[in-house]
Design a protein around this motif. Structure first.
Motif, PDB file in Angstrom:
ATOM      1  N   ALA A 141       6.108   7.440  -2.676  1.00 23.32           N
ATOM      2  CA  ALA A 141       6.077   8.417  -3.784  1.00 23.32           C
ATOM      3  C   ALA A 141       5.631   7.243  -4.730  1.00 23.32           C
ATOM      4  CB  ALA A 141       7.606   8.453  -4.454  1.00 23.32           C
ATOM      5  N   GLY A 142       4.794   6.099  -4.061  1.00 22.72           N
ATOM      6  CA  GLY A 142       4.375   5.276  -5.415  1.00 22.72           C
ATOM      7  C   GLY A 142       3.027   5.703  -6.187  1.00 22.72           C
ATOM      8  N   SER A 143       2.889   4.214  -6.641  1.00 17.59           N
ATOM      9  CA  SER A 143       1.919   5.027  -7.775  1.00 17.59           C
ATOM     10  C   SER A 143       0.523   4.683  -7.784  1.00 17.59           C
ATOM     11  CB  SER A 143       1.664   5.568  -9.944  1.00 17.59           C
ATOM     12  OG  SER A 143       2.357   4.664 -10.041  1.00 17.59           O
ATOM     13  N   GLY A 144       0.345   3.273  -6.919  1.00 12.67           N
ATOM     14  CA  GLY A 144      -0.628   2.450  -6.572  1.00 12.67           C
ATOM     15  C   GLY A 144      -1.042   1.583  -7.847  1.00 12.67           C
ATOM     16  N   LYS A 145      -0.131   0.968  -8.631  1.00  8.07           N
ATOM     17  CA  LYS A 145      -1.258   0.773  -9.285  1.00  8.07           C
ATOM     18  C   LYS A 145      -1.513  -0.567  -9.390  1.00  8.07           C
ATOM     19  CE  LYS A 145       2.651   1.754 -12.440  1.00  8.07           C
ATOM     20  NZ  LYS A 145       4.378   1.275 -11.837  1.00  8.07           N
ATOM     21  N   ARG A 146      -1.460  -1.956  -8.417  1.00  9.28           N
ATOM     22  CA  ARG A 146      -2.091  -2.365  -7.881  1.00  9.28           C
ATOM     23  C   ARG A 146      -3.672  -2.253  -7.176  1.00  9.28           C
ATOM     24  NH1 ARG A 146       2.823  -5.885  -5.371  1.00  9.28           N
ATOM     25  NH2 ARG A 146       3.018  -3.820  -5.106  1.00  9.28           N
ATOM     26  N   LYS A 159      -2.530   5.776  -3.728  1.00 13.90           N
ATOM     27  CA  LYS A 159      -3.638   4.401  -2.535  1.00 13.90           C
ATOM     28  C   LYS A 159      -3.124   4.854  -0.722  1.00 13.90           C
ATOM     29  CE  LYS A 159       0.820   1.237  -1.935  1.00 13.90           C
ATOM     30  NZ  LYS A 159       0.949  -0.353  -2.327  1.00 13.90           N
ATOM     31  N   GLN A 160      -1.270   5.698  -1.055  1.00 13.60           N
ATOM     32  CA  GLN A 160      -2.044   6.366   0.367  1.00 13.60           C
ATOM     33  C   GLN A 160      -2.221   7.928   0.558  1.00 13.60           C
ATOM     34  OE1 GLN A 160       0.014   5.950  -2.338  1.00 13.60           O
ATOM     35  NE2 GLN A 160       1.771   7.283  -2.652  1.00 13.60           N
ATOM     36  N   TYR A 161      -3.029   7.870  -0.379  1.00  9.20           N
ATOM     37  CA  TYR A 161      -3.553   9.623  -0.236  1.00  9.20           C
ATOM     38  C   TYR A 161      -5.255   9.151  -0.059  1.00  9.20           C
ATOM     39  CZ  TYR A 161       0.331  11.513  -1.595  1.00  9.20           C
ATOM     40  OH  TYR A 161       1.596  11.458  -1.676  1.00  9.20           O
ATOM     41  N   ASP A 209       7.381   2.479   4.659  1.00 11.02           N
ATOM     42  CA  ASP A 209       6.317   2.665   3.830  1.00 11.02           C
ATOM     43  C   ASP A 209       5.326   3.393   4.022  1.00 11.02           C
ATOM     44  OD1 ASP A 209       7.775   0.466   1.810  1.00 11.02           O
ATOM     45  OD2 ASP A 209       6.402  -1.332   2.885  1.00 11.02           O
ATOM     46  N   GLY A 210       4.660   4.114   3.132  1.00 13.10           N
ATOM     47  CA  GLY A 210       3.902   5.324   3.760  1.00 13.10           C
ATOM     48  C   GLY A 210       2.415   4.099   3.700  1.00 13.10           C
ATOM     49  N   ALA A 211       2.408   2.990   3.542  1.00 12.76           N
ATOM     50  CA  ALA A 211       0.629   2.618   3.451  1.00 12.76           C
ATOM     51  C   ALA A 211       0.687   1.326   4.122  1.00 12.76           C
ATOM     52  CB  ALA A 211       1.470   1.452   1.432  1.00 12.76           C
TER      53      ALA A 211
END
Ligand code: CTP
Ligand code: MG
Length: 229
Positions: A10-15, A22-24, A104-106
């Motif tokens: 559910a993160g938005s991958g700012k970095r 990023k998870q997609y 972490d899905g990442a």
């Protein structure tokens, strides 16, 4: 014991800085998130997977990942929250008694051996975290970048996920945590350590178990993927 995996996406991958979270992003033609779901799906120890994704991304996850790749252990796809701990909290509400693997899905390079090491560890210690000895010396600095401390490297570990707990224990710790006005935990073990005073045991993750965080991590991931296939 019954084992539930909460996979966080559910993160938005700012970095990472890409428009697509990023998870997609695709890695070897499949979304980053697919890989960790696959490992938990295929694990002999995992009974159920709860997937926590961004609000509004549920249909995408269901159709384009879970159904498409036949991840049958996913019982629920639920929205996360603003911070990682909000997402964990939402996931924990859906769990039943037993052990919970928070992942972490990442981190697409979790593997079955790690899941098994975690099971042994949680059976004995109730709270455990994947990690590896730090290859680099770590310095603690103040806000002016002045070094204040250099911990003995032989005691320094880099922590990863999965972080694995007795479900009741971690639910209680998070319940107390969520009542606090200022929440500053960055991983699940901190909740267990700080709130319930539980001693957390480290078990070996792997140096490949990286979190896809910045663009160069995708290049590293490609190397690991190629080596596996
Ligand atoms: N995560 C989540 N809910 C949040 C924040 C993070 O489920 N509110 C998940 C991410 O999707 C990721 C994992 O927690 O799988 C680790 O977080 P991190 O690497 O920090 O991901 P992001 O928060 O997306 O990235 P950034 O911090 O760069 O914005
Ligand atoms: Mg983050």
């Amino acid at each position: 014991k019954y084992c539930t995996a909460i996979v966080l996406a559910a993160g938005s991958g700012k970095r990472m800085g890409t428009k697509v979270h990023k998870q997609y992003l695709l890695m070897g033609g499949k979304p980053v998130l697919y890989y960790s779901l696959r490992v938990f799906e295929d694990s002999r120890l995992i009974d159920e997977i709860i997937l926590v994704c961004g609000a509004g991304e549920e249909d995408y996850c269901r159709q384009q990942i879970v159904k498409k790749y036949g991840i049958s252990k996913v019982s629920k796809i639920i929205p996360g929250g603003a911070e990682r701990y909000n997402s964990v909290w939402n996931g924990l509400q859906e769990t039943r008694e037993g052990y919970v693997y928070i992942h972490d899905g990442a981190r697409p390079f979790v593997d079955e051996e790690m899941i098994e090491r975690a099971y042994e560890c949680v059976s004995e210690y109730h709270a455990c975290v994947a990690g590896m000895p730090s290859k680099d010396t770590i310095k603690i600095a103040d806000s002016d970048n002045m070094v204040t401390e250099t911990p003995d490297r032989s005691n320094v570990w880099i922590v990863q996920t999965p972080q694995v707990f007795d479900t009741g224990l971690i639910k209680k710790a998070y319940a107390v945590l969520m009542e606090q006005e200022e929440i500053s935990v960055t991983d699940d073990a901190m909740a267990a350590e700080q709130i319930s005073g539980t001693s957390v045991r480290l078990f070996y993750g792997s140096y490949e178990n990286i979190k896809i965080t910045t663009p160069e991590d995708l290049d590293i991931a490609d190397v690991f993927l190629k080596r596996k296939s």
